[in-house]
Design a protein around this motif. Structure first.
Motif, short mmCIF file in Angstrom:
data_model
loop_
_atom_site.label_atom_id
_atom_site.label_comp_id
_atom_site.label_asym_id
_atom_site.label_seq_id
_atom_site.Cartn_x
_atom_site.Cartn_y
_atom_site.Cartn_z
N ILE A 65 0.85 -1.18 0.00
CA ILE A 65 0.00 0.00 0.00
C ILE A 65 0.90 1.24 0.00
CG2 ILE A 65 -1.88 -1.22 1.14
CD1 ILE A 65 -1.11 0.25 3.73
N PRO A 66 0.39 2.37 -0.50
CA PRO A 66 1.23 3.56 -0.64
C PRO A 66 1.97 3.97 0.63
CG PRO A 66 -0.82 3.88 -1.83
CD PRO A 66 -0.96 2.59 -1.09
N ASN A 67 1.29 3.97 1.77
CA ASN A 67 1.91 4.40 3.01
C ASN A 67 3.09 3.50 3.39
OD1 ASN A 67 1.90 6.04 5.55
ND2 ASN A 67 1.42 4.06 6.47
N THR A 68 2.92 2.19 3.23
CA THR A 68 3.99 1.25 3.58
C THR A 68 5.20 1.41 2.67
OG1 THR A 68 2.42 -0.36 4.47
CG2 THR A 68 4.57 -1.20 3.79
N VAL A 69 4.95 1.57 1.38
CA VAL A 69 6.07 1.74 0.45
C VAL A 69 6.79 3.05 0.71
CG1 VAL A 69 6.64 2.10 -1.99
CG2 VAL A 69 5.12 0.23 -1.32
N ALA A 70 6.05 4.10 1.01
CA ALA A 70 6.68 5.39 1.32
C ALA A 70 7.59 5.28 2.55
CB ALA A 70 5.63 6.46 1.53
#
Length: 224
Positions: A65-70
């Protein structure tokens, strides 16, 4: 970039990775560290390889998910990699957040289609169309998301380069003329990939698996 060859140090053995890197450093432009190496040695291993003095490509293929990858991108910023991979199939929001979280000097590139997959494999996992269709689709999405470029095979890089003139194109799965294919299905020679617009040529086993990695790297460099 001078020498476009990044040798893939895909081994969990730190001493072996250092040995190969030191052997070939005069004939390659950078060092690629993948999941196998990073899971075994993490930040410490990267720091040890950095001592050799070549740019580091962290091929982690982040996909979540975007937050985890960021947050994962923020966690590796301290390593100051020259290149980091994420999966373009993670979607535009994930790619945007990954790029926003990366250091300004790090090129973030989106993996389009693994070079171990062909059209038959694509059908089995639900991808419609040809490899070219998939690469073109995800390259467009990566460009819209603000990434620096993509990872694709040498078969698709010419088309991608034509559509994205200032893109940064990483081409793995390369094999010198007459080289063994291994588990790669969509390969070209390093020279062909370079002529088709590749920015970086990722070469692993043809160098690391050779009896003399230095000679192998020198021979490939001589074809470019």
């Amino acid at each position: 970039m001078g020498n476009p060859v990044f040798v893939a140090l895909d081994t969990p053995n730190l001493d072996r990775a250092i040995e190969i890197a030191k052997s070939v450093k005069g004939h390659v432009g950078g060092l690629k560290l993948g999941l196998e190496f990073f899971c075994a040695h993490g930040h410490h291993g990267v720091h040890e390889i950095q001592k050799i003095g070549l740019p580091i490509f962290l091929d982690l293929k982040l996909h979540d998910i975007p937050n985890t990858v960021a947050k994962a991108m923020q966690a590796i910023n301290v390593l100051e990699p020259a290149i980091v991979t994420i999966h373009a199939s993670g979607g535009r929001a994930m790619m945007e957040d990954a790029k926003a979280a990366a250091n300004g000097h790090t090129k973030v590139v989106g993996v389009t289609l693994l070079t171990s997959l062909d059209e038959r494999d694509m059908g089995k996992i639900g991808y419609a169309g040809s490899p070219h269709d998939q690469v073109e689709r995800l390259a467009g999405l990566a460009q819209e998301a603000g990434l620096d470029g993509i990872v694709c095979s040498g078969n698709e890089v010419a088309t991608a380069h034509k559509a994205w003139k200032d893109g940064f194109f990483v081409v793995p799965g390369l094999r010198p003329k007459g080289g063994k294919m291994g588990d790669q299905k969509r390969t070209v020679t390093p020279r062909q990939a370079r002529d088709n617009g590749a920015s970086v040529l990722v070469i692993g086993r043809p160098i690391t698996g050779a009896d003399d990695p230095n000679a192998a790297a020198r021979a490939i460099e001589g074809t470019l």
